[in-house]
Design an enzyme around this catalytic site. Structure first.
Site, short mmCIF file in Angstrom:
data_model
loop_
_atom_site.label_atom_id
_atom_site.label_comp_id
_atom_site.label_asym_id
_atom_site.label_seq_id
_atom_site.Cartn_x
_atom_site.Cartn_y
_atom_site.Cartn_z
N ASP A 177 0.81 -1.23 0.00
CA ASP A 177 0.00 0.00 0.00
C ASP A 177 0.84 1.28 0.00
OD1 ASP A 177 -1.28 -2.32 1.04
OD2 ASP A 177 -2.91 -1.11 1.84
N GLU A 182 -4.09 1.76 -2.97
CA GLU A 182 -5.38 2.17 -2.38
C GLU A 182 -5.31 3.39 -1.47
OE1 GLU A 182 -7.46 -0.09 0.47
OE2 GLU A 182 -5.80 -0.08 1.88
N ASN A 183 -4.08 3.73 -0.99
CA ASN A 183 -3.96 4.89 -0.09
C ASN A 183 -3.08 5.99 -0.68
OD1 ASN A 183 -3.56 2.18 1.88
ND2 ASN A 183 -5.28 3.52 2.37
N ASN A 218 -10.10 -1.91 0.25
CA ASN A 218 -11.32 -1.33 0.81
C ASN A 218 -11.41 0.18 0.58
OD1 ASN A 218 -9.09 -1.53 2.73
ND2 ASN A 218 -10.42 -0.44 4.14
N HIS A 219 -10.28 0.84 0.27
CA HIS A 219 -10.31 2.28 -0.03
C HIS A 219 -10.45 2.57 -1.52
CE1 HIS A 219 -9.63 3.69 4.03
NE2 HIS A 219 -8.65 2.80 4.18
N HIS A 265 -6.29 -8.65 0.16
CA HIS A 265 -6.36 -7.43 0.97
C HIS A 265 -7.23 -7.70 2.18
CE1 HIS A 265 -5.66 -3.08 1.06
NE2 HIS A 265 -6.83 -3.00 1.64
N HIS A 301 -3.06 -4.37 3.19
CA HIS A 301 -4.08 -3.72 4.03
C HIS A 301 -3.61 -3.35 5.43
CE1 HIS A 301 -7.90 -2.44 5.72
NE2 HIS A 301 -7.80 -3.35 6.66
N HIS A 306 -0.64 -2.56 6.48
CA HIS A 306 0.45 -1.57 6.42
C HIS A 306 1.64 -1.95 7.29
CE1 HIS A 306 -2.21 1.95 4.76
NE2 HIS A 306 -2.48 0.78 4.19
FE LIG Z 1 -4.05 0.28 2.82
FE LIG Z 2 -7.02 -1.44 3.06
#
Ligand SMILES: [Fe+2]
Ligand SMILES: [Fe+2]
Length: 274
Positions: free
Chosen positions: A8, A39-40, A67-68, A153, A178, A180
């Site tokens: 991520d 995703e981030n 999820n983001h 994830h 996910h 991190h």
């Molecule tokens: Fe993430």
């Molecule tokens: Fe995530």
């Protein structure tokens, strides 16, 4: 085949690490295929089309999400035209974009990449095991694809490990994202699938999961949000997993975690340095 996965990318610090380091690593290690979880990447929440394009230009072949995925509203629109961007496979039917794609690597191999979300301590979605199994049935290793990469994830390591053993020998790599936080359990499973519970993030580790520490501490202590989560912007660490895949059977032969820069101890794959 030489494959690199980067976890991520969080905010500007994470982007800085990937945009400066990935082109050099692609060259130095003669990487055939690179997947980056983005995703981030946009301020910690989702990803814009411009940032997606920057990651591709820096050497990512596919950008995965989680999820983001749709935190940036524009993603709902541009994801339909960006065929190297993956949102989770097990989202509701009719969700824009795709959860799997078949992409040609630099060495000419066809690589199937999937992004799938776990359900433990996360929102309810379609079964990730059945979703992955359906893709693997439609596109088998060495029949439909020369290598298969799965970005799992998820929050729970039990769910990630279960998915990895569920596909052991049918996929080249299962790598978790996910949390991190990089795990120290990278290994090749008995039937040849490379596995790591979490690749860790690309970002400033002098933080809480990539965010400045003040707001997370405040929320834990007082239970009252005081402001927004802001990405930490100190020296970034690049974090991921390097895997060598046997061209004959699509299974892993060697692997190493990768961590460089920032405050974590450095880990480099030594088998590509000659
Ligand atoms: Fe993430
Ligand atoms: Fe995530």
């Amino acid at each position: 085949m030489r494959f690199l996965f980067l976890g991520d990318v969080v905010g500007r610090a994470g982007r800085r690490a990937v945009l400066s380091e990935l082109p050099k690593l692609r060259e130095r290690w003669k990487l055939d295929f690179v997947v980056v979880n983005g995703e981030n990447a946009a301020g910690g929440f989702g990803i814009t089309e411009a940032i997606y394009q920057d990651l591709i230009d820096a050497g990512a072949d596919v950008v995965t999400l989680g999820n983001h995925a749709f935190d940036q509203r524009e993603t709902l629109v541009y994801i339909t035209r960006q065929d190297r961007m993956l949102r989770p496979l097990n989202y509701p039917k009719d969700t824009p974009g795709r959860g799997a794609c078949l992409v040609r690597a630099r060495n000419g191999a066809d690589i199937l990449v999937m992004n799938v979300l776990g359900r433990v301590f996360m929102t309810e979605l379609d079964c990730p095991f059945r979703a992955v199994d359906a893709e693997l049935t439609a596109c088998r290793l060495k029949q439909g694809a020369d290598a298969i990469i799965i970005d799992m994830h998820a929050e729970a390591t039990s769910e990630k490990q279960s998915l990895a053993y569920f596909v052991d020998g049918k996929a080249s790599v299962v790598v978790g994202t996910h949390t991190h936080v990089p795990t120290a359990d990278e290994r090749i499973l008995p039937n040849g699938t490379a596995y790591m519970s979490d690749a860790g993030m690309c970002g400033d580790y002098n933080s809480v999961l990539g965010m400045d520490t003040e707001e997370p501490i405040t929320r834990f202590v007082t239970k009252i949000p005081r402001g927004r989560f802001e990405p930490a912007e100190g020296p970034p660490t690049l974090s991921g997993l390097a895997v060598e895949i046997d061209d004959r059977n699509g299974l892993a032969t060697r692997l190493s975690a990768l961590r460089r820069g920032g405050v974590l101890s450095v880990i480099e794959p030594d088998f590509w340095n000659d």
